[in-house]
Design an enzyme around this catalytic site. Sequence first.
Site, PDB file in Angstrom:
ATOM      1  N   ASP A 172       0.820  -0.890   0.107  1.00  0.00           N
ATOM      2  CA  ASP A 172      -0.013  -0.126  -0.059  1.00  0.00           C
ATOM      3  C   ASP A 172       0.994   1.057  -0.026  1.00  0.00           C
ATOM      4  O   ASP A 172       0.566   2.182  -0.762  1.00  0.00           O
ATOM      5  CB  ASP A 172      -0.970   0.060   1.217  1.00  0.00           C
ATOM      6  CG  ASP A 172      -2.014   1.056   1.342  1.00  0.00           C
ATOM      7  OD1 ASP A 172      -2.486   1.486   0.589  1.00  0.00           O
ATOM      8  OD2 ASP A 172      -1.643   1.991   2.339  1.00  0.00           O
TER       9      ASP A 172
ATOM     10  N   ASP B 139      -6.446  -6.341  -1.745  1.00  0.00           N
ATOM     11  CA  ASP B 139      -5.186  -6.607  -0.663  1.00  0.00           C
ATOM     12  C   ASP B 139      -4.274  -7.454  -1.253  1.00  0.00           C
ATOM     13  O   ASP B 139      -2.978  -7.233  -1.117  1.00  0.00           O
ATOM     14  CB  ASP B 139      -5.919  -7.318   0.580  1.00  0.00           C
ATOM     15  CG  ASP B 139      -6.890  -6.497   1.360  1.00  0.00           C
ATOM     16  OD1 ASP B 139      -6.873  -5.184   1.238  1.00  0.00           O
ATOM     17  OD2 ASP B 139      -7.490  -7.070   2.230  1.00  0.00           O
TER      18      ASP B 139
ATOM     19  N   GLU C  40      -1.777  -5.232  -3.680  1.00  0.00           N
ATOM     20  CA  GLU C  40      -1.043  -4.575  -2.897  1.00  0.00           C
ATOM     21  C   GLU C  40       0.034  -5.456  -2.345  1.00  0.00           C
ATOM     22  O   GLU C  40       1.410  -5.048  -2.397  1.00  0.00           O
ATOM     23  CB  GLU C  40      -1.558  -3.955  -1.514  1.00  0.00           C
ATOM     24  CG  GLU C  40      -2.657  -2.686  -2.189  1.00  0.00           C
ATOM     25  CD  GLU C  40      -3.475  -1.971  -0.977  1.00  0.00           C
ATOM     26  OE1 GLU C  40      -3.911  -1.314  -1.009  1.00  0.00           O
ATOM     27  OE2 GLU C  40      -3.567  -2.863   0.086  1.00  0.00           O
TER      28      GLU C  40
END
Length: 229
Positions: A49, A118, A121
Amino acid sequence: MKLSGDLLAFAGRIGHTFRTPELLVQAVTHASISSATRPDNQRLEFLGDRVLGLVMAEALLAADTRAAEGLLAPRFNALVRKEACADVARELGLGDVLKLGRSEMMSGGRRKEALLGDAMEAVIAAVYLDGGFDAARDVVLRHWSGRIGAVQADARDAKTALQEWAQARGQVPPTYTEMGRDGPDHQPVFTVEVRLASGEGEIARSGTKRAAEQAAAKALLARLEKRND
């Protein structure tokens, strides 16, 4: 360690050859199947991220050298939000190579937006740890380049635009309320209402809560702008 055929093909799609294949394996391993000897991708997600954010910040500054922070911020948010990561994950076929526990697999985990975002990332972090920042930047820019160009034209998403509309008129930011959730766990439909302090509101439905919020904000903006014409 050698990558399986499907992971080797996935690495080819993202455009990176892994010197440490274990990093990619960890990046696609969901917590539902992790163990003491098989780490999941949550720590990589945290790192990825931040790597994605730095790459996007650099790219936006380079793409528009005169844009003020007030313009750059919504563009940045549009590029790094979970939906954007999930869209890239779908284009790369990331869902097909995820390692999931049986319950997560049975509930449609390979298609879940949050899970895909998710994992995308985590993949970025895996590339960063394996090849350094330049390698991660290359991968991100290769798969986000079209999106960077698109946000240059109109970066404000509907929620941001509606909030700015309210604040310009001295109102507090709009509120979003989840009114209901229908359908099976692997394919839910969310009903969301957006409402301004002045009383105006709209309701919308979509497959994710955030998308329903965006749709409701867009509908309310359209009505407000039509009324003001």
